[in-house]
Design a protein around this motif. Structure first.
Motif, short mmCIF file in Angstrom:
data_model
loop_
_atom_site.label_atom_id
_atom_site.label_comp_id
_atom_site.label_asym_id
_atom_site.label_seq_id
_atom_site.Cartn_x
_atom_site.Cartn_y
_atom_site.Cartn_z
N ALA A 96 0.91 -1.33 0.09
CA ALA A 96 -0.02 0.15 0.10
C ALA A 96 0.92 1.21 -0.02
CB ALA A 96 -0.98 -0.14 1.23
N THR A 97 1.80 1.27 0.58
CA THR A 97 2.87 2.45 0.99
C THR A 97 3.62 2.59 -0.56
OG1 THR A 97 3.19 2.00 2.95
CG2 THR A 97 4.75 3.34 2.11
N ALA A 98 4.21 1.38 -1.11
CA ALA A 98 4.70 1.59 -2.39
C ALA A 98 3.82 2.04 -3.40
CB ALA A 98 5.28 0.02 -2.91
N CYS A 99 2.48 1.72 -3.36
CA CYS A 99 1.49 2.17 -4.52
C CYS A 99 1.31 3.68 -4.35
CB CYS A 99 0.30 1.32 -4.29
SG CYS A 99 -0.88 1.60 -5.39
N SER A 192 3.78 -2.11 -8.10
CA SER A 192 4.31 -1.68 -6.72
C SER A 192 3.95 -2.95 -5.64
CB SER A 192 3.02 -0.46 -6.08
OG SER A 192 1.75 -1.23 -6.38
N SER A 193 3.36 -4.19 -6.23
CA SER A 193 3.12 -5.11 -5.41
C SER A 193 4.52 -5.88 -5.23
CB SER A 193 2.13 -6.14 -5.63
OG SER A 193 2.69 -6.67 -7.14
N ALA A 194 5.42 -5.52 -6.12
CA ALA A 194 6.81 -6.08 -6.20
C ALA A 194 7.49 -5.70 -4.84
CB ALA A 194 7.59 -5.41 -7.09
N ALA A 195 7.12 -4.70 -4.32
CA ALA A 195 7.75 -4.32 -2.90
C ALA A 195 7.15 -5.27 -1.70
CB ALA A 195 7.03 -2.93 -2.21
N ALA A 224 10.11 3.56 -7.81
CA ALA A 224 8.72 4.24 -8.04
C ALA A 224 8.63 5.14 -8.89
CB ALA A 224 8.25 4.50 -6.71
N ILE A 225 9.40 5.88 -9.28
CA ILE A 225 9.11 6.92 -10.54
C ILE A 225 9.01 6.33 -11.75
CG2 ILE A 225 10.37 8.61 -11.83
CD1 ILE A 225 12.05 9.42 -9.35
N TRP A 226 9.38 5.15 -12.07
CA TRP A 226 9.14 4.45 -13.22
C TRP A 226 8.31 3.46 -13.36
CZ3 TRP A 226 13.86 6.00 -11.29
CH2 TRP A 226 14.54 7.14 -11.96
N ILE A 227 7.74 2.88 -12.13
CA ILE A 227 6.85 1.83 -11.77
C ILE A 227 5.49 2.17 -12.17
CG2 ILE A 227 5.58 0.60 -10.13
CD1 ILE A 227 8.57 -0.30 -9.02
#
Length: 451
Positions: A96-99, A192-195, A224-227
């Motif tokens: 959730a944070t990464a997203c 982001s789920s990769a995190a 995350a800039i490119w994800i």
């Protein structure tokens, strides 16, 4: 805060690489330059901010305040929260944070320019989606349309990847979720789920405390800039879960380890039909298998995974697409384009400067500790994962099929390198986490990235 010699050396090398990569293009050193045989307009279009693909443009946007707040919160409270949460919540909170972090960074450039419109550009997959009216026919003839300068050639990104990438967006459109916003959302959620996948894999191969230390670094990584808005974020998420499931099988964290092994094989098999470069995920996969208790355990995990991956290959072959045909034609297509004007004399080392920008100096400092022989012998899990991902980056670079844009193209490998922060001493982790967050915010606000 005490910093070891290994951390200092790693950070110093990273800084020198980044400074040199940004400065050298302005020194007019002949072939040691990002672009040759180019007009000033073409240089601005393709090498304005080399080694990052983008344009100098100091700006703020709707995502600025949320990005600063999320980044600050991760730095101030992330390590403590990661240690105190029940383990079952850690992967979900990390995801959730990464997203939220990735979306806020994208929104610095605005809704249309930063998110909804990115995947509708003229070289992107969505431009090709309306032309695919017969999926079986498209698969049978896919290789015939890879080379450029043909009347029916695929557009750039479609031709440069196996058909799975295009099929994903065609299927998304067929279920009524067409357009750039839905495609961007898919890439954001899966990427982001990769995190979460990384912390799951680290826990399976090491111990829970290490995975908890890695969580803040992967949740607020500069990658995350490119994800958020590139299909490579989607590719990275698929590959990450393939490795995570393989790690679960090796670590025997489930009652039936063969099931995650089969699932890992299916995902990694699907991955090579999303991106030819994901064939290099065999290196992180081998690193995982090397963490098994003995060769028999490694074989018990590898066998069902390999069979499952071969099933995916067989399905595509039956439908008319042979991976190796596509791979050889893509190499030819690659050299038909701008690759000829991107000299390896610059990009051979500047690619690594892009990696430093993508993972942050904090993670670079952690990588300085990845080469600790005693630690590897004691508990190899995270060290082996990092070395496997790093080796994949090196092979990708030496292939000369990734010159420029590697901050995006190498996401399936670099996202693993962000977890290196877990190897840092606990008392210095918040400092290095802050360096990563500050670097991401600075880069995203000074450069209007192409992806």
């Amino acid at each position: 805060m005490r910093t070891s010699r290994r951390e200092l050396v790693a950070v110093a090398v990273g800084l020198v690489l980044v400074v040199a990569a940004f400065v050298v293009p302005h020194l007019h050193l002949g072939i040691v330059t990002p672009l040759i045989n180019a007009t000033p307009e073409r240089i601005r279009s393709f090498a304005d901010t080399a080694p990052i693909f983008g344009w100098w443009n100091a700006h703020v946007g709707w995502g600025t305040i949320p990005a600063v707040v999320i980044g600050a919160a991760v730095v101030l409270w992330g390590p403590a929260v990661a240690q105190r949460l029940p383990w079952r919540a850690v992967p979900w909170v990390t995801w959730a944070t990464a997203c939220a972090w990735a979306f806020s960074l994208a929104m610095i450039d605005g809704w249309q320019r930063g998110f909804a419109g990115r995947l509708t550009a003229r070289h992107e997959y969505l431009r090709q989606v309306p032309t695919v009216t017969d999926i079986p026919h498209a698969l049978r003839t896919f290789s015939d349309r890879i080379l450029d300068y043909q009347p029916d050639s695929w557009i750039t990104h479609v031709s440069g990847h196996p058909p799975g990438a295009l099929l994903t967006f065609v299927w998304l459109d067929r279920i009524g979720l067409g357009g750039g916003a839905w495609a961007g959302l898919l890439c954001l959620l899966v990427g982001s789920s990769a995190a979460a996948a990384i912390v799951v894999a680290v826990r399976a191969l090491t111990e829970e405390s290490t995975a908890r230390r890695a969580a803040p670094f992967v949740a607020a990584a500069p990658t995350a800039i490119w994800i958020a808005v590139s299909a490579d974020g989607y590719f990275a998420g698929v590959a990450a879960w393939g490795i995570a499931l393989l790690a679960m099988a090796v670590g025997r964290t489930t009652r039936w380890p063969a099931l995650p092994a089969v699932a890992a094989g299916l995902l990694l098999g699907w991955g090579i039909f999303l991106n030819y470069g994901l064939g290099l995920m065999v290196l992180p996969a081998l690193a995982v298998l090397m963490c098994a208790s003995d060769w028999r355990a490694a074989l018990r995990t590898a066998a069902p995974a390999i069979v499952a991956a071969l099933v995916v290959v067989a399905v595509f072959a039956v439908l008319g697409f042979w991976w190796f045909d596509g791979y050889h034609l893509v190499q030819e297509r690659y050299w038909q384009g701008i690759a000829n004007d991107r000299p390896f004399q610059y990009w051979g080392w500047a690619n690594f400067a892009s990696v430093v920008c993508a993972i942050g100096l904090g993670s670079v400092a952690g990588l300085g500790r990845a080469f600790d022989g005693a630690a590897i012998r004691r508990r190899p899990g995270l060290h082996m994962l990092l070395l496997g991902a790093l080796l994949a980056v090196v092979f990708a670079d030496l292939s000369m099929l990734s010159k420029a844009e590697t901050e995006r193209i190498w996401l399936p490998f670099t996202i693993w390198l962000t977890a290196a922060g877990a190897l840092l001493p606990p008392r210095s982790q918040r400092w290095w986490l802050g360096v990563n967050v500050a670097g991401a915010l600075l880069l995203n606000h000074l450069i209007l990235t192409n992806w």
